[in-house]
Scaffold this active site. Structure first.
Site, PDB file in Angstrom:
ATOM      1  N   SER A 104     -60.669  13.260   2.973  1.00 44.47           N
ATOM      2  CA  SER A 104     -59.863  14.271   2.287  1.00 44.47           C
ATOM      3  C   SER A 104     -59.535  13.873   0.849  1.00 44.47           C
ATOM      4  O   SER A 104     -59.338  12.691   0.555  1.00 44.47           O
ATOM      5  CB  SER A 104     -58.552  14.460   3.060  1.00 44.47           C
ATOM      6  OG  SER A 104     -57.585  15.117   2.276  1.00 44.47           O
ATOM      7  N   TYR A 126     -60.420  19.716  -2.795  1.00 45.73           N
ATOM      8  CA  TYR A 126     -59.649  20.855  -3.271  1.00 45.73           C
ATOM      9  C   TYR A 126     -59.982  20.920  -4.749  1.00 45.73           C
ATOM     10  O   TYR A 126     -59.970  19.886  -5.425  1.00 45.73           O
ATOM     11  CB  TYR A 126     -58.151  20.589  -3.115  1.00 45.73           C
ATOM     12  CG  TYR A 126     -57.667  20.619  -1.694  1.00 45.73           C
ATOM     13  CD1 TYR A 126     -57.759  21.779  -0.936  1.00 45.73           C
ATOM     14  CD2 TYR A 126     -57.080  19.501  -1.123  1.00 45.73           C
ATOM     15  CE1 TYR A 126     -57.298  21.819   0.368  1.00 45.73           C
ATOM     16  CE2 TYR A 126     -56.615  19.536   0.184  1.00 45.73           C
ATOM     17  CZ  TYR A 126     -56.718  20.696   0.923  1.00 45.73           C
ATOM     18  OH  TYR A 126     -56.264  20.732   2.203  1.00 45.73           O
ATOM     19  N   THR A 152     -62.955  23.075   0.262  1.00 45.72           N
ATOM     20  CA  THR A 152     -61.997  23.771   1.126  1.00 45.72           C
ATOM     21  C   THR A 152     -61.536  25.032   0.405  1.00 45.72           C
ATOM     22  O   THR A 152     -60.941  24.972  -0.667  1.00 45.72           O
ATOM     23  CB  THR A 152     -60.811  22.854   1.487  1.00 45.72           C
ATOM     24  OG1 THR A 152     -61.330  21.767   2.246  1.00 45.72           O
ATOM     25  CG2 THR A 152     -59.771  23.590   2.324  1.00 45.72           C
ATOM     26  N   LYS A 214     -65.697  25.196   3.479  1.00 45.78           N
ATOM     27  CA  LYS A 214     -64.825  25.096   4.664  1.00 45.78           C
ATOM     28  C   LYS A 214     -63.682  26.102   4.557  1.00 45.78           C
ATOM     29  O   LYS A 214     -63.061  26.224   3.495  1.00 45.78           O
ATOM     30  CB  LYS A 214     -64.250  23.680   4.722  1.00 45.78           C
ATOM     31  CG  LYS A 214     -63.221  23.443   5.819  1.00 45.78           C
ATOM     32  CD  LYS A 214     -62.846  21.972   5.890  1.00 45.78           C
ATOM     33  CE  LYS A 214     -61.883  21.674   7.007  1.00 45.78           C
ATOM     34  NZ  LYS A 214     -60.480  21.945   6.656  1.00 45.78           N
ATOM     35  N   HIS A 238     -58.055  26.012   8.996  1.00 42.28           N
ATOM     36  CA  HIS A 238     -57.306  24.834   8.550  1.00 42.28           C
ATOM     37  C   HIS A 238     -56.408  24.317   9.678  1.00 42.28           C
ATOM     38  O   HIS A 238     -55.292  23.852   9.448  1.00 42.28           O
ATOM     39  CB  HIS A 238     -56.454  25.203   7.324  1.00 42.28           C
ATOM     40  CG  HIS A 238     -56.296  24.105   6.317  1.00 42.28           C
ATOM     41  ND1 HIS A 238     -56.918  24.092   5.100  1.00 42.28           N
ATOM     42  CD2 HIS A 238     -55.570  22.955   6.351  1.00 42.28           C
ATOM     43  CE1 HIS A 238     -56.561  23.000   4.421  1.00 42.28           C
ATOM     44  NE2 HIS A 238     -55.749  22.289   5.166  1.00 42.28           N
ATOM     45  N   GLY A 271     -58.648  23.530  17.262  1.00 43.10           N
ATOM     46  CA  GLY A 271     -58.370  23.562  18.692  1.00 43.10           C
ATOM     47  C   GLY A 271     -59.490  23.028  19.566  1.00 43.10           C
ATOM     48  O   GLY A 271     -59.461  23.209  20.782  1.00 43.10           O
TER      49      GLY A 271
HETATM   50  C1  FMN Z   1     -52.269  16.694   9.202  1.00 44.92           C
HETATM   51  C2  FMN Z   1     -53.415  17.526   8.724  1.00 44.92           C
HETATM   52  C3  FMN Z   1     -53.859  17.378   7.420  1.00 44.92           C
HETATM   53  C4  FMN Z   1     -54.950  18.127   6.967  1.00 44.92           C
HETATM   54  N1  FMN Z   1     -55.409  17.909   5.694  1.00 44.92           N
HETATM   55  C5  FMN Z   1     -56.514  18.578   5.273  1.00 44.92           C
HETATM   56  C6  FMN Z   1     -57.079  18.288   4.007  1.00 44.92           C
HETATM   57  O1  FMN Z   1     -56.590  17.434   3.278  1.00 44.92           O
HETATM   58  N2  FMN Z   1     -58.189  18.988   3.641  1.00 44.92           N
HETATM   59  C7  FMN Z   1     -58.771  19.943   4.445  1.00 44.92           C
HETATM   60  O2  FMN Z   1     -59.772  20.553   4.078  1.00 44.92           O
HETATM   61  N3  FMN Z   1     -58.260  20.207   5.667  1.00 44.92           N
HETATM   62  C8  FMN Z   1     -57.172  19.541   6.102  1.00 44.92           C
HETATM   63  N4  FMN Z   1     -56.690  19.783   7.358  1.00 44.92           N
HETATM   64  C9  FMN Z   1     -57.418  20.722   8.248  1.00 44.92           C
HETATM   65  C10 FMN Z   1     -58.509  19.994   9.043  1.00 44.92           C
HETATM   66  O3  FMN Z   1     -59.596  19.642   8.232  1.00 44.92           O
HETATM   67  C11 FMN Z   1     -59.069  20.847  10.184  1.00 44.92           C
HETATM   68  O4  FMN Z   1     -59.492  22.079   9.641  1.00 44.92           O
HETATM   69  C12 FMN Z   1     -58.095  21.100  11.333  1.00 44.92           C
HETATM   70  O5  FMN Z   1     -57.246  19.986  11.544  1.00 44.92           O
HETATM   71  C13 FMN Z   1     -58.876  21.395  12.604  1.00 44.92           C
HETATM   72  O6  FMN Z   1     -58.045  21.773  13.635  1.00 44.92           O
HETATM   73  P1  FMN Z   1     -57.535  20.779  14.800  1.00 44.92           P
HETATM   74  O7  FMN Z   1     -56.491  19.895  14.165  1.00 44.92           O
HETATM   75  O8  FMN Z   1     -56.957  21.736  15.789  1.00 44.92           O
HETATM   76  O9  FMN Z   1     -58.716  20.009  15.318  1.00 44.92           O
HETATM   77  C14 FMN Z   1     -55.577  19.064   7.826  1.00 44.92           C
HETATM   78  C15 FMN Z   1     -55.126  19.203   9.141  1.00 44.92           C
HETATM   79  C16 FMN Z   1     -54.069  18.444   9.596  1.00 44.92           C
HETATM   80  C17 FMN Z   1     -53.635  18.580  11.033  1.00 44.92           C
END
Ligand code: FMN
Length: 348
Positions: A104, A126, A152, A214, A238, A271
């Site tokens: 990230s 980002y 993203t 994404k 996300h 999920g």
């Molecule tokens: C704590 C947290 C931080 C996240 N930070 C980012 C990020 O920095 N960049 C990004 O593209 N997605 C981020 N996401 C989204 C994840 O890439 C992903 O789309 C998502 O967690 C998938 O769902 P799941 O947690 O149910 O597996 C974040 C998700 C969580 C839970």
């Protein structure tokens, strides 16, 4: 430890409450958070019988990179909140499991530290209001060995979360982008003016690395991404942390696959908690599936070993599910393997 649910329980006990809540939370009133889980459970598998499944292979590839299974690690911010070794441990555990790690922009480790232990990895971006700073991060990622860039697209602004306000990260925690060290930075950095044109900008800037978009939830957007030069699209809301009320990813996925046909790879997250969910995702049109929170729960509880164990056990579940579905490999899975509730579109 077997399942992501067990990792989550252990992490809940081990992590400070505000860190647990920061990771677990969705946005708004968490409608989409519930919807993501429910939508996978509503996909029924239609197993084939009498297919000789004495040898089952989970290995596959993404953008030409071989991986041990179609379960990969999504980009999430601030891994040092979950474990002192942060992204370095996540990257190491992911590499040991033969999987692929996406780093990230909001990482709490340097590119070099991560690259030193990682297997194949992609860099998530980002696009920041400060395009010079964005370009510096892109060039750094290319030099450090990122094999693809992930743009993203669903975060023009950071949505209001249900359970937390500011990210519970102190100023002493290191950052991949040191300029983003102030505590209250969430939301002030991202550029809300990003458009499809920026796909080409990123690609050019990186000297031609594949760009994955994404956060795509619609067929027309997926098609526009491909037309603008994206190498792949990633169906994601996300992890239910951006638009609350957004379509669950298991519902959006077949529509996106139908829109792009075989023009590009399609990934999905949101999920995904079991090998069954991964096979459901393949049947609905995904090339591979990503996990977000489960990797953080495993990291928080077991560091690099935890991440490796999580991915290895998900791989074993994928193998078992494939066998019980009468499939010998990932490429045996097609739309015919899944039944969705009436009214929900399949992939065409
Ligand atoms: C704590 C947290 C931080 C996240 N930070 C980012 C990020 O920095 N960049 C990004 O593209 N997605 C981020 N996401 C989204 C994840 O890439 C992903 O789309 C998502 O967690 C998938 O769902 P799941 O947690 O149910 O597996 C974040 C998700 C969580 C839970």
């Amino acid at each position: 430890m077997a399942s992501p649910a067990e990792w989550e329980q252990a992490a809940r006990a081990a992590l400070p409450a505000d860190v647990y809540d920061y990771i677990a939370t969705g946005s708004g009133v968490e409608e989409t958070l519930a919807g993501n889980d429910r939508a996978w459970h509503e996909v029924a598998l239609r197993p084939r019988v009498l297919r000789d499944v004495s040898d089952v292979e989970t290995a596959t590839s993404v953008l030409g990179t071989p991986v041990a299974s179609p379960v990969l690690v999504a980009p999430t911010g601030y891994h040092r909140l979950a474990h002192p070794d942060g992204e370095v441990a996540t990257a190491k555990g992911t590499a040991e499991a033969g999987s692929l790690f996406v780093l990230s922009t909001r990482a709490t480790a340097s590119l070099d530290e991560v690259a030193a232990v990682a297997g194949p990895w992609w860099m998530q971006h980002y696009l920041l209001r400060d395009r010079d700073l964005t370009a510096e991060i892109v060039r750094g990622a290319v030099d450090a060995g990122a094999r693809a860039l992930v743009l993203t697209a669903d975060t023009p602004y950071v949505a209001t979360k249900a359970r937390v306000g500011a990210v519970p990260v102190g100023p002493s925690v290191p950052r991949l982008v040191p300029a983003m060290e102030t505590r209250d930075d969430e939301g002030t950095w991202q550029d809300p003016a990003v458009t499809f044109k920026d796909i080409g900008w990123l690609r050019e800037l990186s000297g031609g690395l594949p760009v994955v978009v994404k956060g795509v939830l619609r067929g027309d957007d997926a098609r526009a991404c491909v037309d603008a030069g994206a190498a792949a699209v990633w169906v994601s809301n996300h992890g239910a942390r951006q638009l609350d009320g957004a379509i669950p990813t298991a519902v959006a996925l077949p529509q996106v696959r139908a829109a792009v046909g075989e023009a590009c790879e399609v990934y999905v997250d949101g999920g995904i908690r079991t090998g069954r969910d991964v096979v459901r995702a393949l049947a609905l049109g995904a090339t591979a599936a990503f996990v977000g929170r489960p990797a953080l729960w495993a990291l928080g509880t077991g560091g690099a070993d935890g991440v490796r164990e999580l991915l290895t056990s998900l791989q074993a579940e994928v193998a078992e599910t494939l066998a019980l579905c009468g499939c010998r490999s990932v490429s045996d899975v097609n739309a015919d393997l899944a039944a969705v509730p009436p009214g929900r579109a399949m992939r065409g």
